[in-house]
Design a protein around this motif. Sequence first.
Motif, PDB file in Angstrom:
ATOM      1  N   LYS A  41       0.844  -1.199   0.000  1.00 47.31           N
ATOM      2  CA  LYS A  41       0.000   0.000   0.000  1.00 47.31           C
ATOM      3  C   LYS A  41       0.878   1.247   0.000  1.00 47.31           C
ATOM      4  CE  LYS A  41      -3.753  -2.272   2.531  1.00 47.31           C
ATOM      5  NZ  LYS A  41      -4.562  -2.287   3.777  1.00 47.31           N
ATOM      6  N   GLY A  42       0.277   2.364  -0.383  1.00 50.05           N
ATOM      7  CA  GLY A  42       0.975   3.645  -0.354  1.00 50.05           C
ATOM      8  C   GLY A  42       2.221   3.663  -1.211  1.00 50.05           C
ATOM      9  N   LYS A  43       3.335   4.093  -0.606  1.00 46.42           N
ATOM     10  CA  LYS A  43       4.606   4.227  -1.318  1.00 46.42           C
ATOM     11  C   LYS A  43       5.093   2.885  -1.855  1.00 46.42           C
ATOM     12  CE  LYS A  43       9.277   6.075  -0.771  1.00 46.42           C
ATOM     13  NZ  LYS A  43      10.257   6.684   0.192  1.00 46.42           N
ATOM     14  N   ALA A  44       4.899   1.825  -1.063  1.00 47.89           N
ATOM     15  CA  ALA A  44       5.336   0.487  -1.479  1.00 47.89           C
ATOM     16  C   ALA A  44       4.562   0.030  -2.721  1.00 47.89           C
ATOM     17  CB  ALA A  44       5.142  -0.514  -0.344  1.00 47.89           C
ATOM     18  N   ARG A  45       3.278   0.374  -2.763  1.00 49.75           N
ATOM     19  CA  ARG A  45       2.450   0.013  -3.922  1.00 49.75           C
ATOM     20  C   ARG A  45       2.987   0.677  -5.188  1.00 49.75           C
ATOM     21  NH1 ARG A  45      -1.515  -3.976  -4.701  1.00 49.75           N
ATOM     22  NH2 ARG A  45      -2.808  -3.399  -6.453  1.00 49.75           N
ATOM     23  N   GLU A  46       3.383   1.932  -5.053  1.00 48.43           N
ATOM     24  CA  GLU A  46       3.934   2.653  -6.203  1.00 48.43           C
ATOM     25  C   GLU A  46       5.266   2.050  -6.626  1.00 48.43           C
ATOM     26  OE1 GLU A  46       4.196   6.803  -5.344  1.00 48.43           O
ATOM     27  OE2 GLU A  46       2.102   6.963  -4.714  1.00 48.43           O
ATOM     28  N   GLU A  47       6.072   1.698  -5.652  1.00 49.54           N
ATOM     29  CA  GLU A  47       7.393   1.148  -5.948  1.00 49.54           C
ATOM     30  C   GLU A  47       7.308  -0.224  -6.606  1.00 49.54           C
ATOM     31  OE1 GLU A  47      11.394  -0.279  -3.488  1.00 49.54           O
ATOM     32  OE2 GLU A  47       9.996   1.140  -2.560  1.00 49.54           O
ATOM     33  N   ARG A  72       4.630  -1.446  -8.113  1.00 51.01           N
ATOM     34  CA  ARG A  72       3.764  -1.300  -9.274  1.00 51.01           C
ATOM     35  C   ARG A  72       2.801  -2.473  -9.486  1.00 51.01           C
ATOM     36  NH1 ARG A  72       7.195   0.610 -14.317  1.00 51.01           N
ATOM     37  NH2 ARG A  72       8.496  -1.155 -13.692  1.00 51.01           N
ATOM     38  N   GLU A  79       8.131  -5.091   3.956  1.00 50.14           N
ATOM     39  CA  GLU A  79       9.464  -4.648   4.370  1.00 50.14           C
ATOM     40  C   GLU A  79      10.560  -5.493   3.729  1.00 50.14           C
ATOM     41  OE1 GLU A  79      12.023  -3.707   8.444  1.00 50.14           O
ATOM     42  OE2 GLU A  79      10.107  -4.780   8.556  1.00 50.14           O
ATOM     43  N   THR A  86      10.768  -4.968  -0.140  1.00 50.65           N
ATOM     44  CA  THR A  86      11.368  -3.718  -0.610  1.00 50.65           C
ATOM     45  C   THR A  86      12.844  -3.598  -0.235  1.00 50.65           C
ATOM     46  OG1 THR A  86      10.475  -2.637   1.380  1.00 50.65           O
ATOM     47  CG2 THR A  86       9.206  -2.434  -0.659  1.00 50.65           C
TER      48      THR A  86
END
Length: 252
Positions: free
Chosen positions: A144-150, A152, A162, A165
Motif C-alpha cells: 500500500k501507499g509508497k510500497a504500492r507505487e514502488e 507497481r 518490508e 522492498t
Amino acid sequence: MEKLIETAKSEIPSVNRILNETWDDLGLNKSFVRNNFGKVLVMFDEKATEIFRNYERKALEKLAKSWISLQKKEIKERLEKIVAQDGWDRFIEKASEIFVEFGVLVQNFEKVLGNMRKARGGKTFEKVLLKLLNFIDIKCEIPKGKAREELRRIDIVIPSVEIATKTPDRAIFLTCKRTLRERWKQEVPQARPNQRIYLITIDENLPESKANEINQKGLIAFVRDELLKNRAFKKMPWIRKLSDLPKELRKI
C-alpha cells in the motif's frame, strides 16, 4: 435516470462484505484449504460471483420498483388505455413503448454493473488469495501507499512488504490475474534478476503460445490443476498447479 441508477446501485454491497458472506457460506477448514488450494480458490471465486449476481438481481428489482413508483399514476393510466386497445397488434405496439422506456434505463444500468463487475472481479480475486494464504498461516501482505507505487504491478508479497522492498531476493512476489485477456502482458511485471514473481490465475484457458509468453517475462505461473493435463506443459516447468502454491511459498 442517474438518481434511479444510484439508488439501485446501493443494493450491491462492498467487495469485503461479499467476501465475508462467501467465507461463511463455504465453511472452510485449514486442512482442506492446504490440501486443495487450487480447488478452493476456484470455489471461492465461483461462490463470490454467484452472490454478486444475486445482489445484481436485487438491484434490478429495486430499479424497476423505483421507476414504477416515480410515475405510477402515469403508468396506470397508460396501461388502462393499452388494455382498452382494439386488436392484438395495437396492444403490442403500445405496450412495447413502456417496455422500451424501461429497457433504456436498464441498458444504462447495465453499463454501470459492467464496470462494477470488472473492478470486483480483479479486486475480489486478489483479496481471496490473501485471505486464503493468511488462513493457512502463510505470511503475506498487499503493498500500500509508497510500497504500492514502488512495486507497481505486484499485488501480494511474501512474507512482508518490508522484506520485499529491502531484500527482494528473500521475497516472493505475486501478480494476480483472474483471467489472461488480451492486454495481460501489459498488466503484469517483467521479472528482474534474482526476483521471483509468480503469476496466479484461474483462467480456464491457457494456450501453449501464452504459456511461452509467460516464460519470456520470467514468470512462474500457477494455474488451474486440470490444465496440467496438457502434455505440453510437462516440458514447461514454469507452469505449475495452483494446489502446489502453498508448498512453494512455505520455502520462504
